[in-house]
Scaffold this active site. Structure first.
Site, short mmCIF file in Angstrom:
data_model
loop_
_atom_site.label_atom_id
_atom_site.label_comp_id
_atom_site.label_asym_id
_atom_site.label_seq_id
_atom_site.Cartn_x
_atom_site.Cartn_y
_atom_site.Cartn_z
N LYS A 120 -7.39 16.02 -6.37
CA LYS A 120 -7.54 14.57 -6.57
C LYS A 120 -8.99 14.14 -6.36
O LYS A 120 -9.31 12.96 -6.45
CB LYS A 120 -6.63 13.81 -5.60
N ASP A 144 -2.12 10.66 5.96
CA ASP A 144 -2.03 11.19 4.61
C ASP A 144 -3.20 10.59 3.83
O ASP A 144 -3.14 9.45 3.38
CB ASP A 144 -0.68 10.79 3.99
N HIS A 175 4.19 8.12 0.61
CA HIS A 175 4.55 9.12 -0.41
C HIS A 175 5.60 10.04 0.23
O HIS A 175 5.58 10.26 1.44
CB HIS A 175 3.27 9.91 -0.73
N GLN A 207 -5.22 10.02 -1.07
CA GLN A 207 -5.95 9.04 -1.89
C GLN A 207 -7.22 8.55 -1.19
O GLN A 207 -8.21 8.23 -1.85
CB GLN A 207 -5.06 7.82 -2.21
N CYS A 262 6.75 9.21 -6.44
CA CYS A 262 7.13 9.91 -5.20
C CYS A 262 7.13 8.93 -4.02
O CYS A 262 6.69 9.29 -2.91
CB CYS A 262 6.22 11.10 -4.91
N1 PLP Z 1 0.25 11.65 -0.54
C1 PLP Z 1 -0.19 10.79 -1.45
C2 PLP Z 1 -0.55 9.40 -1.03
C3 PLP Z 1 -0.32 11.18 -2.78
O1 PLP Z 1 -0.75 10.30 -3.69
C4 PLP Z 1 0.02 12.52 -3.13
C5 PLP Z 1 -0.03 12.96 -4.53
O2 PLP Z 1 0.18 12.19 -5.44
C6 PLP Z 1 0.46 13.39 -2.13
C7 PLP Z 1 0.56 12.92 -0.84
C8 PLP Z 1 0.81 14.80 -2.42
O3 PLP Z 1 -0.33 15.51 -2.80
P1 PLP Z 1 -0.20 17.00 -3.38
O4 PLP Z 1 0.78 16.91 -4.52
O5 PLP Z 1 -1.57 17.32 -3.83
O6 PLP Z 1 0.28 17.86 -2.28
#
Ligand code: PLP
Length: 404
Positions: A220, A194, A117, A197, A360
């Site tokens: 999430k 990260d 992401h 998920q 993203c």
């Molecule tokens: N990393 C992953 C794998 C994600 O799916 C997301 C959000 O969709 C993020 C990072 C970013 O999360 P946040 O927007 O809650 O900071």
């Protein structure tokens, strides 16, 4: 099928009849979470770590209880290793700017993957430019899994940090983080996961995961927006400089200098997300009452059903590992000659909510040879009915666009 359908009544928004298949973007909230936040705001709210009066002391207790609850949920023995942030993005930027700028030298290597992401890629690009470190990426296999052979080849002395997704938000791929962490530690690198998920869908136990940092978001995992977590192994957190300065993160301040408060408070400048911490606490209680193993099994079973039923839809291409082992509840798809946004719009006409776009993860879209996908993601409140509605909507889209 792990039957979790009984708990749908806890999610007021589902009364509208929506087939909500976008939990990977943000999950819905059960009544106990909404009620806990409402109750706290009505009866117990005040700023934390700032007041000598009882209301503030009680609010501080609630905020610190949430920290202990998070620590317990992720298997962290020491609650001080849990830093509250605004979300995964802030947590990852904290590591990139707080650890990366402090520790990386020109020529040092940052190893990440092509499926990240942007939140776990762009901060490292920024830090590489500022420090002169070299950014490198691990590719995927043909089956959309992380290529562990190439990862092994790239894990050489000079790699200082490995930044890897615990579960891809596009493919559902779950890499072997413990194995990656062992390889990384053998060359003296730190590992940041990260887990935006991974934590909501599979849970983590940081005592066995092997990584040094883990980042995730409350919104999430049934909790509110505005709060997330950075867990760090204490010695890794000690290598980090605060990323933001301000109230409550200091030990002392003079006109020209400041010293830092103990960890975790040095990383929590300003008024923290207090009501949100109470909501996250309630969300974890809810997840635990169901059981993360059941939630993961349920997601996987729905994914297997979806992969099977979607494979019959004319013109539909599914992106992601073919099997469901080490794969979370995310299915990305494209349809020949049809834009993902059009698919999502037609699905919405049948009350099916999916995400469409690049998620993203633009570099990953390029790897897959597409500009966008439609993505269905499953969580504990989804049922086979939702999948049937998805399949029906996609068939309708195929008819509208003349796909055979
Ligand atoms: N990393 C992953 C794998 C994600 O799916 C997301 C959000 O969709 C993020 C990072 C970013 O999360 P946040 O927007 O809650 O900071």
């Amino acid at each position: 099928m792990t039957d979790l359908a009984h708990l749908r009544a806890d999610f007021p928004i589902l009364d509208s009849g929506v087939h909500f298949l976008d939990s990977s973007a943000s999950s819905q909230k059960p009544a106990p979470v909404l009620e806990a936040m409402d109750r706290f705001a009505r009866t117990s709210y005040a700023n934390v770590h700032r007041g000598a009066y009882r209301l503030s002391l009680a609010a501080t207790d609630a905020y610190e209880a949430a920290r202990r609850r998070v620590a317990d949920f992720i298997g962290a023995a020491n609650p001080s290793e849990v830093v509250f942030t605004r979300g995964t993005t802030t947590s990852l930027n904290m590591v990139a700017f707080g650890w990366g700028i402090e520790n990386l030298l020109p020529g040092d290597r940052i190893l990440t993957t092509v499926m990240e992401h942007h939140a776990n890629l762009v901060p490292w690009q920024m830090v590489a430019k500022r420090t002169g470190a070299v950014l490198d990426h691990v590719p995927l296999t043909d089956d959309c899994r992380l290529d562990m052979r190439v990862l092994g080849e790239k894990m050489v002395p000079g790699v200082r940090i490995v930044a890897v997704s615990g579960m891809s938000n596009v493919l559902g791929t779950i890499p072997d983080v413990p194995a990656i962490s062992s390889l990384a530690h053998a060359v003296g690198a730190r590992v940041v996961v990260d887990a935006a998920q991974l934590v909501p869908h599979a849970g983590v136990d940081v005592s066995t995961l092997g990584s040094d940092f883990v980042a995730f978001s409350s919104h999430k995992m049934l909790g509110p927006t505005g709060i997330g977590v950075l867990w760090g192994r204490m010695e890794a957190l000690e290598e980090m400089e605060p990323f933001e300065g301000g109230g409550e993160m200091i030990s002392d301040v003079t006109l020209h200098d400041a010293t830092w408060a103990p960890i975790p408070h040095r990383f929590e400048a300003g008024t923290p997300p207090i009501i949100e911490a109470v909501g996250l606490h309630a969300a974890i209680d809810y997840l635990d009452s169901v059981g993360m193993d059941k939630i993961y099994a349920h997601d996987q079973e729905l994914t297997a059903v979806a992969l099977e039923r979607l494979s019959d839809v004319p013109g539909l291409v599914l992106h992601g590992p073919a099997g469901i082992e080490a794969r979370g509840g995310v299915v990305s798809m494209t349809m020949e000659g049809t834009h993902a946004h059009d698919l999502a719009t037609i699905l919405d006409e049948g009350d099916v909510a999916v995400r469409s776009g690049h998620h993203c993860a633009k570099p990953l879209m390029r790897e897959l040879g597409v500009t966008a996908t439609a993505r269905a993601s499953f969580y504990l409140y989804n049922t086979e009915d939702d999948i049937d509605a998805l399949v029906a909507g996609l068939r309708r889209a195929g008819e509208i666009f003349g796909v055979r």
